[in-house]
Design a protein around this motif. Structure first.
Motif, PDB file in Angstrom:
ATOM      1  N   GLY A   1       0.786  -1.222   0.000  1.00 28.65           N
ATOM      2  CA  GLY A   1       0.000   0.000   0.000  1.00 28.65           C
ATOM      3  C   GLY A   1       0.819   1.273   0.000  1.00 28.65           C
ATOM      4  N   PHE A   2       2.149   1.113  -0.147  1.00 33.73           N
ATOM      5  CA  PHE A   2       3.028   2.273  -0.130  1.00 33.73           C
ATOM      6  C   PHE A   2       4.088   2.158  -1.225  1.00 33.73           C
ATOM      7  CE2 PHE A   2       1.327   2.027   4.124  1.00 33.73           C
ATOM      8  CZ  PHE A   2       1.028   3.347   4.412  1.00 33.73           C
ATOM      9  N   LEU A   3       4.623   3.314  -1.629  1.00 32.30           N
ATOM     10  CA  LEU A   3       5.763   3.387  -2.532  1.00 32.30           C
ATOM     11  C   LEU A   3       6.880   4.132  -1.822  1.00 32.30           C
ATOM     12  CD1 LEU A   3       4.085   4.471  -5.899  1.00 32.30           C
ATOM     13  CD2 LEU A   3       4.861   2.191  -5.256  1.00 32.30           C
ATOM     14  N   GLU A   4       8.107   3.886  -2.261  1.00 33.17           N
ATOM     15  CA  GLU A   4       9.265   4.638  -1.771  1.00 33.17           C
ATOM     16  C   GLU A   4       9.544   5.734  -2.782  1.00 33.17           C
ATOM     17  OE1 GLU A   4      11.991   5.741   0.890  1.00 33.17           O
ATOM     18  OE2 GLU A   4      10.766   3.936   1.176  1.00 33.17           O
ATOM     19  N   GLY A   5       9.616   6.977  -2.311  1.00 29.75           N
ATOM     20  CA  GLY A   5       9.856   8.099  -3.201  1.00 29.75           C
ATOM     21  C   GLY A   5      10.585   9.204  -2.479  1.00 29.75           C
ATOM     22  N   LEU A   6      10.617  10.359  -3.078  1.00 26.42           N
ATOM     23  CA  LEU A   6      11.307  11.511  -2.511  1.00 26.42           C
ATOM     24  C   LEU A   6      10.820  11.785  -1.093  1.00 26.42           C
ATOM     25  CD1 LEU A   6      13.308  13.837  -3.110  1.00 26.42           C
ATOM     26  CD2 LEU A   6      11.329  15.179  -3.798  1.00 26.42           C
ATOM     27  N   GLY A   7      11.728  11.765  -0.134  1.00 29.63           N
ATOM     28  CA  GLY A   7      11.377  12.058   1.245  1.00 29.63           C
ATOM     29  C   GLY A   7      10.883  10.877   2.042  1.00 29.63           C
ATOM     30  N   GLY A   8      10.735   9.705   1.420  1.00 28.26           N
ATOM     31  CA  GLY A   8      10.313   8.532   2.182  1.00 28.26           C
ATOM     32  C   GLY A   8       9.125   7.790   1.617  1.00 28.26           C
ATOM     33  N   LYS A   9       8.201   7.446   2.494  1.00 29.09           N
ATOM     34  CA  LYS A   9       7.081   6.560   2.189  1.00 29.09           C
ATOM     35  C   LYS A   9       5.866   7.351   1.692  1.00 29.09           C
ATOM     36  CE  LYS A   9       4.873   4.475   5.708  1.00 29.09           C
ATOM     37  NZ  LYS A   9       4.584   3.525   6.797  1.00 29.09           N
ATOM     38  N   TRP A  10       5.316   6.909   0.532  1.00 34.63           N
ATOM     39  CA  TRP A  10       4.142   7.532  -0.068  1.00 34.63           C
ATOM     40  C   TRP A  10       2.989   6.542  -0.020  1.00 34.63           C
ATOM     41  CZ3 TRP A  10       3.847  12.280  -2.958  1.00 34.63           C
ATOM     42  CH2 TRP A  10       5.021  13.049  -2.920  1.00 34.63           C
ATOM     43  N   ALA A  11       1.831   6.964   0.468  1.00 33.53           N
ATOM     44  CA  ALA A  11       0.648   6.113   0.549  1.00 33.53           C
ATOM     45  C   ALA A  11      -0.076   6.088  -0.798  1.00 33.53           C
ATOM     46  CB  ALA A  11      -0.300   6.625   1.629  1.00 33.53           C
TER      47      ALA A  11
END
Length: 167
Positions: free
Chosen positions: A116-126
Motif C-alpha cells: 500500500g506504499f511506494l518509496e519516493g522523494l522524502g520517504g514513504k508515499w501512501a
C-alpha cells in the motif's frame, strides 16, 4: 430504489431460456478464445496479440498504452505520457493498474516493503484511490485510464497512440 421509482422493473435471471446468465458465464468462451466475436480491423504485424490486455491513457493531448503483461515483471513503472511524468502501479494477475501524475516534483518511485506504499522523494508515499500521499502531505493526483483488449484500443486510437515497450 423502488420507493423513488415505483414504475420500474428489474431484469430477472430466470428468463425461460436454456442459457445460464450467472456472473462471468455469458462471455466465458469468448474470453478464453483468441477469436473475436465481431468484425474488427486487426494488424497482422501488430506488436501484441489481438486479445492481449493493455492499460490505456488518453490525457494531456497524448494517447499511450501499457501491456498488462509487463506488470508481472515490473509492478511499478516510472514513465511519461507526452511530456508528463507518471508512475503506474499494476498487477497483471488481477488486471488492475493505477496511474498517478509525478510531474512535480520530478522523481521516481520504487517498491516499499510495506504493502500500500511506494518509496519516493522524502520517504514513504501512501497509495490511495485519488492520489499518492507523500510523507509531508504532498498529493500527486491519479490519472484516469482503463483496461482494454489490444485490438479494441488500437482500433480506437490508431497509429497516433504509443505503446510502452519493456526495456
Amino acid at each position: 430504489w423502488h420507493l423513488r421509482n415505483p414504475a420500474t422493473t428489474v431484469l430477472a435471471l430466470d428468463t425461460g431460456h436454456d442459457r445460464y446468465y450467472g456472473s462471468g458465464v455469458v462471455y466465458r468462451d469468448y474470453f478464453a478464445s483468441p477469436n473475436l466475436m465481431f468484425p474488427a480491423v486487426v494488424q497482422l504485424d501488430a506488436p501484441l496479440k489481438q486479445k492481449d490486455y493493455v492499460f490505456g491513457i488518453q490525457s494531456f493531448g497524448v494517447t499511450r498504452a501499457w501491456p498488462l503483461a509487463v506488470f508481472a515483471k515490473r509492478p511499478i513503472i516510472n514513465d511519461k505520457i507526452g511530456k508528463r511524468r507518471i508512475v503506474l502501479i499494476g498487477d497483471a494477475a488481477t488486471r488492475t493498474v493505477r496511474a498517478y501524475d509525478r510531474m512535480k516534483p520530478k522523481f521516481s518511485f520504487k517498491a516499499h516493503e510495506e504493502p500500500g506504499f511506494l518509496e519516493g522523494l522524502g520517504g514513504k508515499w501512501a497509495i490511495t484511490e485519488a492520489a499518492l500521499i507523500g510523507p509531508r502531505g504532498e498529493k500527486l493526483p491519479r490519472i484516469a485510464g482503463h483496461v482494454a483488449y489490444w485490438f479494441a484500443w488500437e482500433n480506437y486510437r490508431g497509429p497516433k497512440a504509443t505503446l510502452y515497450e519493456d526495456r
